[in-house]
Every structure is written in structure tokens, then in C-alpha cells.
Design a protein around this motif. Structure first.
Motif: not given
Length: 459
Positions: A93-97, A243-250, A402-411
């Protein structure tokens, strides 16, 4: 008559504490520094910046290890023999962000994820049953498999037009590193087996020197002593999807750390309460806060060190506190980070391949604690692993979103964790599960009849 202290709360002679503390650091060191090395390479950072990430990584890992070992009043720390270090769960997720929003967003979202973690630590400790081995094992399996591609990119390179892309010599160097690591881990005994990956890293560096892959440029100009600069990459940014992606990581880290704390409780024979678990999870959340400030990484409890506690039978939390102090000292010596940052990418890739595959194995071992003979559970794992690996196997699947959604969908972490959590909730914590299994729910007990588990007033 004074009651003898539990072995976990017993101080050993200083010499023994130091020796075992150093051993813990050696066991976890390679895994800890691999995360900044891989992230730095994937994000295209220069060697000096990667060195700063390594220093920050060691500093935060040391601080959190001391907190987990000694505790901070009733606020944080499980007070168990715990070693913490950067988790691989947050790496992808960090790499994608970083690629979508930049490094300011990486550390801004990590900071918020840490704050969310601290806020939810106590509630999470009460609902940990919703993150059983079925969920955590699935996520760890997806994480390990997903990161193998990252290791491959370090070995062969990421630019097909570069002269050294897919160089047989680079692939051969990585293969030697893998073979040495496997040899020591499988054939070595005691500490030699535990240090197998670190030895492979050192030998790989030596082999890479005559290949012209190691350069000492810039190391001499790096200061010996210094603290990581807060917000090194600028003011933090907070894109919602990041933020959502890193919260899921947590949340995934919480589940993993909870399992580790329960394992340590069994190994040491010291019971842990929900309060102890919650304070341990606060420590994980603090790692996200400190990581976001000092450009480090989210920490988790290192399972290889849990294994070391079991193998050595040295249960004292003061030993791991010494390890934390050692990590802090290493973190404020930037010259060490600069030296580590000079490790050639094929060597990092070879070491990463072993470590990432080990994460996969840990995931499979965790899944073995779930009842996979049950067709519903087996299907949950199959669906979650399949969905989680889609971004790796079909990289262009979500390019039109959308590029913003890809952070979640490509993780893979996000998709796999979300799928496993929701399906487990539906089929193992609602009446739908009983219906799917063809079971008859037990008849409700009349309120006037006491049950065997009922607590009588005054008892």
C-alpha cells in the motif's frame, strides 16, 4: 513470605541481558531493514534518502520495543518480551500511495492510521474474535505472495530498456544469496540457523564488490550521530483513499500482533488480559504515529523473535528492553543507515524473496489453525486469496477506475483483508452460517430458567 516474580518480570545479570538482547537484534535486523530498502527502491529514492529511512526505521522500532517491554503506565505496552519492527503488511500500500500521491501522502496517511489505531486499540481488543486465524492467515498469505513480485523487480530491475535489466549475473547473485540463506536456515544449528538471512546478506555484499555493484560514495560524508528529521518529505497530506488503506493495514497489524501476544502468553505462562492486549495494540498505533512523523514504518511484533523466546526459554522482558535500547542507538547513527543503503538491489531482492515467501508460509501455518475441512471456511479462504491476488496477476484490471480508487483496488492487502473479514462475519457470526451449513440454531432458553453459565447475584 515474598512471592517470587514471574520469569517475564525478572531481571537477569547485565551481561546476560546484553548478550540475549544483541541476539534478538541480530535475529530481527535483516527483516526490519528490508522494508525501507524495498520501499526506497520501489519509490525511486536515492541512496542517501534510503539511509535516512533505515535510521528512522530502527529508531522507531527501538522506541516501540522498549514501550512494549516495559510499558508506559496504564497507557501503552503489553509488558511482555516483545521485539517490534517494520511490517511487510504496509509495504505494498505504501508503494502504491507513493506512486499515486507522493511521499507526503504516504506518511500523512500513516500518521492518521496510527492515530486511528491508538483510538481503536481498546475496542479492537474486545472484538478480536472477528479476526480469527481464518482472516489473519488469509491476509498474511496474500501479503507474502504479493511481495514476491517486488523482490523480483529488485533482482532484475524495473526498466526493460536499461542495459542491466534481467542481467544473468544479477539473477545469479540473487540465487546465491537465496541458497546461502536456505543452507544456513536448514542445516545450521542454534544461532547460526537464526542468523541465516543476515549471513546471506553479508556474503551477497562481498560477492557484489568485484561485480562493481557496491559503492561507498557518500558514506564518508554521512554524520555519525543525528536524529531523523520530522516530516523529512514536507508537510503531510491526507488523501481519503490513502488514509483508508493505511487504516486497514493497521487493523491487519492489530490482528497479527494479537496472535503474537497470545502466543507469548502461552510460551511464557504469563496470562494476558484484554487490557494487556489493548495496551500492546496502542504500541502498534504509536508506531504509525511516530512513523508518520519521522518517516519510518508501521511496526508489528516479530514472530521470529517470539520463536527465539520459545527456543532459548529466556522470558525476561528486560532482555527485549535492552534490544530496544540497542535499536535506538543504531537509529541515531546515520552512518549505519548509509552503509546499509549501499546494499545492491539484487542482494536485497534475494533476501526479500526468502523473507516474503516466509510470510506466505506463516500465513499457511496460521490457516492450519482454522477448520478448513469445513466447506464454508475453505470457500472463504479461496475467495479472499483469489480476490487479494487479482491485482498481482492481472495488473491492468483496475486501470479504468478513478485513480483515487486504485489505491484500494490494486492493493492485495486491502482486497484480501476486506473479503476475508466480510465473508467470515457473514458465515461465522450470523444465522446465515448455520443456514449454509444446514444446521438448526439452538432453541432460545426461556428467561425464567437459569442456565449453567448464568452467574448468580452476589457471586
Amino acid at each position: 513470605m515474598a512471592v517470587a516474580a514471574h520469569p517475564v518480570d525478572t531481571r537477569l545479570p547485565f551481561g546476560q541481558q546484553l548478550a540475549f538482547g544483541i541476539q534478538h537484534v541480530l535475529i530481527m535486523y535483516t527483516g526490519c531493514i528490508t522494508v525501507p530498502l524495498v520501499f526506497g527502491a520501489a519509490a525511486g529514492l536515492d541512496r542517501a534518502t534510503v539511509g535516512l529511512l533505515i535510521s528512522a526505521d530502527l529508531l522507531v522500532a527501538g522506541i516501540i520495543t522498549v514501550i512494549q517491554s516495559l510499558g508506559v503506565g496504564k497507557l501503552a505496552g503489553a509488558r511482555l518480551p516483545i521485539i517490534c519492527g517494520a511490517t511487510f503488511v504496509g509495504l505494498n500500500p505504501m508503494i502504491l500511495i507513493a506512486k499515486e500521491y507522493g511521499l507526503e501522502a504516504v506518511y500523512g496517511s500513516m500518521l492518521v492510521g496510527g492515530v486511528v489505531g491508538v483510538a481503536l486499540a481498546y475496542p479492537f481488543a474486545k472484538v478480536v474474535r472477528f479476526f480469527p486465524p481464518l482472516v489473519t492467515g488469509t491476509v498474511l498469505t496474500v501479503v507474502g505472495v504479493s511481495l514476491i513480485g517486488v523482490a523480483g523487480g529488485l533482482i532484475i530491475g524495473t526498466n526493460p530498456k536499461a542495459p542491466a535489466f534481467a542481467s544473468p549475473s544479477h539473477i545469479g547473485l540473487a540465487a546465491v544469496v537465496v541458497l546461502i540463506a536456505v543452507g544456513f536456515i536448514c542445516v545450521g544449528r542454534g544461532v547460526w540457523s537464526q542468523l541465516g538471512v543476515l549471513i546471506a546478506l553479508a556474503v551477497g555484499i562481498v560477492i557484489a564488490i568485484p561485480m562493481g555493484l557496491v559503492s561507498a560514495e557518500g558514506i564518508g560524508q554521512t554524520a555519525w550521530v543525528g536524529l531523523p528529521q520530522p516530516f523529512h518529505f514536507g508537510s503531510p497530506e491526507f488523501p481519503v483513499t490513502a488514509v483508508v488503506a493505511m487504516s486497514i493495514v493497521m487493523a491487519v497489524v492489530f490482528a497479527e500482533s494479537t496472535a503474537s501476544m497470545l502466543a507469548l502468553s502461552e510460551i511464557t505462562g504469563k496470562p494476558v488480559s484484554k487490557g494487556d492486549l489493548a495496551r500492546g495494540l496502542v504500541g502498534d498505533g504509536l508506531s504509525g504515529v511516530l512513523g508518520g512523523i519521522f518517516t519510518a514504518f508501521v511496526d508489528t511484533i516479530f514472530n521470529q523473535n517470539v520463536g527465539s523466546v520459545a527456543a532459548t526459554r529466556v522470558f525476561s522482558r528486560y532482555v527485549t528492553a535492552v534490544s530496544g535500547v540497542i535499536l535506538i542507538v543504531l537509529g541515531v547513527v546515520p552512518r549505519i543507515g548509509a552503509v546499509v543503503a549501499a546494499v545492491p538491489k539484487p542482494v536485497v531482492g534475494g533476501v526479500g524473496l526468502v523473507l516474503f515467501a516466509t510470510v506466505t508460509v506463516v500465513g499457511v501455518q496460521t490457516l492450519l489453525r482454522a477448520d478448513l475441512s469445513d466447506r464454508i471456511n475453505a470457500t472463504i479462504v479461496a475467495a479472499a486469496v483469489g480476490v487479494g491476488l487479482l491485482p498481482e496477476m492481472a495488473g491492468d484490471m483496475f486501470t479504468k477506475f478513478p485513480s483515487s480508487a486504485q489505491i484500494l483496488l490494486t492493493s492485495g492487502v486491502t482486497l484480501g483483508a476486506g473479503t476475508a473479514f466480510v465473508l467470515n462475519l457473514l458465515f461465522n457470526h450470523t444465522k446465515l452460517g448455520a443456514l449454509a451449513r444446514g444446521e438448526t440454531p439452538p432453541a432460545p432458553v426461556p428467561a425464567t430458567e437459569p442456565t449453567g453459565s448464568e452467574v448468580k447475584p452476589g457471586v
